[in-house]
Design an enzyme around this catalytic site. Structure first.
Site, PDB file in Angstrom:
ATOM      1  N   CYS A  79       5.803  -7.686   7.109  1.00  0.00           N
ATOM      2  CA  CYS A  79       6.825  -7.159   8.015  1.00  0.00           C
ATOM      3  C   CYS A  79       7.208  -8.252   9.005  1.00  0.00           C
ATOM      4  O   CYS A  79       6.367  -9.043   9.417  1.00  0.00           O
ATOM      5  CB  CYS A  79       6.294  -5.942   8.774  1.00  0.00           C
ATOM      6  SG  CYS A  79       7.546  -5.138   9.809  1.00  0.00           S
ATOM      7  N   ASN A 134      -4.922   3.113  16.184  1.00  0.00           N
ATOM      8  CA  ASN A 134      -5.934   3.058  15.142  1.00  0.00           C
ATOM      9  C   ASN A 134      -6.399   1.602  15.052  1.00  0.00           C
ATOM     10  O   ASN A 134      -5.624   0.741  14.640  1.00  0.00           O
ATOM     11  CB  ASN A 134      -5.249   3.519  13.844  1.00  0.00           C
ATOM     12  CG  ASN A 134      -6.209   3.656  12.700  1.00  0.00           C
ATOM     13  OD1 ASN A 134      -7.399   3.806  12.902  1.00  0.00           O
ATOM     14  ND2 ASN A 134      -5.685   3.590  11.495  1.00  0.00           N
ATOM     15  N   CYS A 184       3.260   8.415   1.568  1.00  0.00           N
ATOM     16  CA  CYS A 184       3.692   7.405   2.530  1.00  0.00           C
ATOM     17  C   CYS A 184       3.886   6.110   1.749  1.00  0.00           C
ATOM     18  O   CYS A 184       2.966   5.657   1.068  1.00  0.00           O
ATOM     19  CB  CYS A 184       2.612   7.254   3.605  1.00  0.00           C
ATOM     20  SG  CYS A 184       2.947   5.899   4.747  1.00  0.00           S
ATOM     21  N   SER A 230      10.229   4.302  16.231  1.00  0.00           N
ATOM     22  CA  SER A 230       8.991   3.834  16.858  1.00  0.00           C
ATOM     23  C   SER A 230       9.322   3.201  18.201  1.00  0.00           C
ATOM     24  O   SER A 230       9.799   2.077  18.259  1.00  0.00           O
ATOM     25  CB  SER A 230       8.306   2.806  15.950  1.00  0.00           C
ATOM     26  OG  SER A 230       7.904   3.428  14.758  1.00  0.00           O
ATOM     27  N   LEU A 231       9.086   3.942  19.263  1.00  0.00           N
ATOM     28  CA  LEU A 231       9.493   3.491  20.601  1.00  0.00           C
ATOM     29  C   LEU A 231       8.386   2.675  21.279  1.00  0.00           C
ATOM     30  O   LEU A 231       8.597   1.552  21.700  1.00  0.00           O
ATOM     31  CB  LEU A 231       9.856   4.727  21.428  1.00  0.00           C
ATOM     32  CG  LEU A 231      10.855   4.556  22.553  1.00  0.00           C
ATOM     33  CD1 LEU A 231      12.133   3.882  22.096  1.00  0.00           C
ATOM     34  CD2 LEU A 231      11.178   5.925  23.172  1.00  0.00           C
ATOM     35  N   HIS A 232       7.231   3.254  21.432  1.00  0.00           N
ATOM     36  CA  HIS A 232       6.016   2.575  21.923  1.00  0.00           C
ATOM     37  C   HIS A 232       6.036   2.127  23.376  1.00  0.00           C
ATOM     38  O   HIS A 232       5.018   1.649  23.889  1.00  0.00           O
ATOM     39  CB  HIS A 232       5.634   1.378  21.056  1.00  0.00           C
ATOM     40  CG  HIS A 232       5.521   1.679  19.598  1.00  0.00           C
ATOM     41  ND1 HIS A 232       5.119   2.902  19.118  1.00  0.00           N
ATOM     42  CD2 HIS A 232       5.772   0.905  18.510  1.00  0.00           C
ATOM     43  CE1 HIS A 232       5.123   2.872  17.793  1.00  0.00           C
ATOM     44  NE2 HIS A 232       5.520   1.694  17.401  1.00  0.00           N
ATOM     45  N   SER A 238      10.833   5.944   8.965  1.00  0.00           N
ATOM     46  CA  SER A 238      10.300   5.504  10.251  1.00  0.00           C
ATOM     47  C   SER A 238      10.774   4.083  10.513  1.00  0.00           C
ATOM     48  O   SER A 238      10.567   3.190   9.699  1.00  0.00           O
ATOM     49  CB  SER A 238       8.769   5.562  10.217  1.00  0.00           C
ATOM     50  OG  SER A 238       8.231   5.053  11.426  1.00  0.00           O
ATOM     51  N   CYS A 252      -0.055  -4.030  15.071  1.00  0.00           N
ATOM     52  CA  CYS A 252       0.056  -3.547  13.690  1.00  0.00           C
ATOM     53  C   CYS A 252      -0.457  -4.578  12.689  1.00  0.00           C
ATOM     54  O   CYS A 252      -0.152  -5.770  12.798  1.00  0.00           O
ATOM     55  CB  CYS A 252       1.512  -3.199  13.394  1.00  0.00           C
ATOM     56  SG  CYS A 252       1.818  -2.739  11.684  1.00  0.00           S
ATOM     57  N   GLU A 267       0.833  -1.197   0.000  1.00  0.00           N
ATOM     58  CA  GLU A 267       0.000   0.000   0.000  1.00  0.00           C
ATOM     59  C   GLU A 267       0.867   1.244   0.000  1.00  0.00           C
ATOM     60  O   GLU A 267       1.964   1.242   0.530  1.00  0.00           O
ATOM     61  CB  GLU A 267      -0.823   0.042   1.286  1.00  0.00           C
ATOM     62  CG  GLU A 267      -1.575  -1.212   1.530  1.00  0.00           C
ATOM     63  CD  GLU A 267      -2.230  -1.198   2.898  1.00  0.00           C
ATOM     64  OE1 GLU A 267      -2.864  -2.187   3.230  1.00  0.00           O
ATOM     65  OE2 GLU A 267      -2.098  -0.195   3.622  1.00  0.00           O
ATOM     66  N   CYS A 280      -1.516   1.670   7.879  1.00  0.00           N
ATOM     67  CA  CYS A 280      -0.899   0.485   8.454  1.00  0.00           C
ATOM     68  C   CYS A 280      -1.370  -0.864   7.932  1.00  0.00           C
ATOM     69  O   CYS A 280      -1.808  -1.715   8.691  1.00  0.00           O
ATOM     70  CB  CYS A 280      -1.094   0.482   9.968  1.00  0.00           C
ATOM     71  SG  CYS A 280      -1.034   2.080  10.700  1.00  0.00           S
ATOM     72  N   CYS A 315       5.251  -6.223  15.665  1.00  0.00           N
ATOM     73  CA  CYS A 315       4.567  -5.313  16.602  1.00  0.00           C
ATOM     74  C   CYS A 315       3.122  -5.798  16.778  1.00  0.00           C
ATOM     75  O   CYS A 315       2.404  -5.984  15.790  1.00  0.00           O
ATOM     76  CB  CYS A 315       4.598  -3.878  16.075  1.00  0.00           C
ATOM     77  SG  CYS A 315       6.270  -3.268  15.788  1.00  0.00           S
ATOM     78  N   GLU A 328       9.585  -2.886   7.429  1.00  0.00           N
ATOM     79  CA  GLU A 328      10.603  -2.194   8.217  1.00  0.00           C
ATOM     80  C   GLU A 328      11.682  -1.691   7.254  1.00  0.00           C
ATOM     81  O   GLU A 328      12.479  -2.485   6.744  1.00  0.00           O
ATOM     82  CB  GLU A 328      11.182  -3.156   9.260  1.00  0.00           C
ATOM     83  CG  GLU A 328      12.430  -2.662   9.968  1.00  0.00           C
ATOM     84  CD  GLU A 328      12.329  -1.224  10.479  1.00  0.00           C
ATOM     85  OE1 GLU A 328      11.315  -0.852  11.082  1.00  0.00           O
ATOM     86  OE2 GLU A 328      13.284  -0.443  10.244  1.00  0.00           O
TER      87      GLU A 328
HETATM   88  N1  SAH Z   1       8.382  -0.447  10.548  1.00  0.00           N
HETATM   89  C1  SAH Z   1       8.451   0.975  10.655  1.00  0.00           C
HETATM   90  C2  SAH Z   1       7.552   1.721   9.699  1.00  0.00           C
HETATM   91  C3  SAH Z   1       6.145   1.236   9.468  1.00  0.00           C
HETATM   92  S1  SAH Z   1       4.924   1.579  10.664  1.00  0.00           S
HETATM   93  C4  SAH Z   1       8.231   1.407  12.087  1.00  0.00           C
HETATM   94  O1  SAH Z   1       8.040   0.553  12.952  1.00  0.00           O
HETATM   95  O2  SAH Z   1       8.312   2.592  12.371  1.00  0.00           O
HETATM   96  C5  SAH Z   1       4.767   3.326  10.786  1.00  0.00           C
HETATM   97  C6  SAH Z   1       4.217   3.758  12.139  1.00  0.00           C
HETATM   98  O3  SAH Z   1       2.821   3.406  12.260  1.00  0.00           O
HETATM   99  C7  SAH Z   1       4.947   3.081  13.294  1.00  0.00           C
HETATM  100  O4  SAH Z   1       5.202   4.010  14.313  1.00  0.00           O
HETATM  101  C8  SAH Z   1       3.911   2.058  13.726  1.00  0.00           C
HETATM  102  O5  SAH Z   1       4.133   1.640  15.031  1.00  0.00           O
HETATM  103  C9  SAH Z   1       2.608   2.801  13.508  1.00  0.00           C
HETATM  104  N2  SAH Z   1       1.429   1.925  13.508  1.00  0.00           N
HETATM  105  C10 SAH Z   1       1.328   0.683  13.017  1.00  0.00           C
HETATM  106  N3  SAH Z   1       0.098   0.183  13.216  1.00  0.00           N
HETATM  107  C11 SAH Z   1      -0.612   1.139  13.855  1.00  0.00           C
HETATM  108  C12 SAH Z   1      -1.967   1.228  14.342  1.00  0.00           C
HETATM  109  N4  SAH Z   1      -2.818   0.232  14.197  1.00  0.00           N
HETATM  110  N5  SAH Z   1      -2.332   2.374  14.945  1.00  0.00           N
HETATM  111  C13 SAH Z   1      -1.470   3.412  15.079  1.00  0.00           C
HETATM  112  N6  SAH Z   1      -0.203   3.388  14.639  1.00  0.00           N
HETATM  113  C14 SAH Z   1       0.235   2.267  14.035  1.00  0.00           C
END
Ligand code: SAH
Length: 353
Positions: free
Chosen positions: A111, A291, A104, A215-217, A192, A118, A91, A334, A115, A161
């Site tokens: 991937c 989301n 984007c 992306s720390l989370h 990212s 995701c 996408e 995503c 995560c 990634e």
């Molecule tokens: N792999 C990379 C880039 C792809 S994801 C990364 O981890 O950064 C891009 C961003 O969208 C990341 O910060 C990811 O954690 C976030 N993301 C993925 N799924 C999501 C969701 N369902 N809701 C909100 N953010 C999301």
């Protein structure tokens, strides 16, 4: 078949044109038609002799990909589900915001980072995209703009990634920054990443000027490994060290991303820990309220929990931005469109308006 976008991105077009028995300037003409004039066929390349156009149509193709679905949201966000030559699907999205035309793009099919919240990684990774496939997303999205408009920003935040496919990504991004290519300044390109220190070090070594978003989370390794399983073998310290070094070398201010998940990483103590972690770093914190992904058990925190999280960080002096995703209604976030199409929950043709 010779794939022309792939050739352009790989700086091979001149050699190919020579092999076809054509003078060098034909390479420039072809590149201009595809990259600047945004044409979709050889017939449209009107300054090439008809015989050459026919020859090209037999031996070359512009695209290796097709558009399987094109959706448009009310806010002007457009999303393409792009089908690869081997049937894989990815996408990419065009976002309109004032004068900005941001795209984007994806870097892999699926991937491997895992995560938990995701949609892109639910089935693991199928393969890396080639540099040409990454560039085709840029060009296909550029074709959605009227002739007078140009792409202004790129975020590599789609599926995959990017730093797990760093060599091909860099080749595609060089095309994006090249004057002969899209001419977008590296400052306007954001990679990212989940945070892969050796690849971040590579960016530093190559002296790139791309903007890095990590992306720390989670503010501690125990929680981060729960949310971002690949963290198990990396750890937050190593990521911050690599990110700091990239900042020192590139001068590009860092961004940290934090997807806010109800009751998982949104408590006051998480905000406090995060503030301590980021304090003193010239960084921006992008908080993204989760989301929802159909079938996953996570929830978006209440507005109250979001505000509480923000206030704690701001009290510590951290620069916080809450990012609400554009294009939610067209599943622009995503890996969601691909999943829907996979499960045949939406028809693949047509435009949703
Ligand atoms: N792999 C990379 C880039 C792809 S994801 C990364 O981890 O950064 C891009 C961003 O969208 C990341 O910060 C990811 O954690 C976030 N993301 C993925 N799924 C999501 C969701 N369902 N809701 C909100 N953010 C999301």
């Amino acid at each position: 078949m010779i794939d022309l976008v792939e050739q352009i991105v790989g700086h091979q077009l001149e050699a190919t044109v020579k092999e076809l028995g054509q003078p060098k300037f034909r390479a420039k003409q072809l590149r201009e038609w595809i990259v600047q004039q945004r044409v979709d066929s050889f017939e449209a390349m009107t300054n090439l002799p008809k015989a050459l156009r026919e020859k090209l149509a037999e031996s070359c193709r512009i695209w290796t990909t097709t558009v399987a679905k094109h959706t448009t949201a009310d806010d002007g966000t457009e999303k393409l589900l792009v089908q690869l030559h081997d049937g894989g699907r990815i996408e990419c999205v065009l976002l309109r915001d004032g004068d900005r035309r941001t795209i984007c793009i994806s870097s892999q099919v699926g991937c491997a980072m895992g995560c938990v919240f995701c949609a892109s990684g639910l089935d693991g990774v199928e393969r890396n995209l080639t540099a040409g496939e990454i560039a085709e997303q840029m060009l296909r999205l550029q074709m959605l703009l009227p002739a007078g408009e140009r792409l202004s920003h790129i975020v590599v935040m789609g599926m995959g990634e990017p730093l797990a496919n760093v060599d091909r990504l860099l080749q595609a991004l060089n095309f994006a920054t090249d004057e002969d290519g899209l001419g977008i300044s590296a400052r306007r390109i954001t990679i990212s990443t989940v945070g892969l220190p050796p690849a971040i070090d590579k960016l530093a070594k190559l002296d790139t000027r791309f903007h890095l978003a990590v992306s720390l989370h989670a503010p501690n390794d125990e929680l981060r490994t729960q949310i971002v399983p690949v963290n198990k073998n990396i750890g937050i310290d190593a990521i911050l060290q690599a990110a700091d070094h990239y900042f020192d070398v590139s001068g590009r201010r860092l961004t940290f991303e934090y997807v806010l998940l109800s009751d998982l990483n949104d408590r006051p103590e998480h905000a406090q820990q995060l503030a301590r972690l980021l304090k003193g770093r010239p960084a921006l914190l992008n908080v993204i309220p989760y989301n929802p992904v159909p079938g996953l058990p996570y929830e978006t925190p209440s507005i109250h929990a979001q505000q509480r999280f923000r206030e704690i960080l701001e009290n510590y002096g951290i620069t916080v931005k809450f990012r609400h995703r554009k294009g939610d209604k067209i599943n622009a976030a995503c890996g969601q469109l691909r999943r829907l199409s996979k499960e045949n929950l939406v028809p693949l043709e047509g435009t949703i308006r």
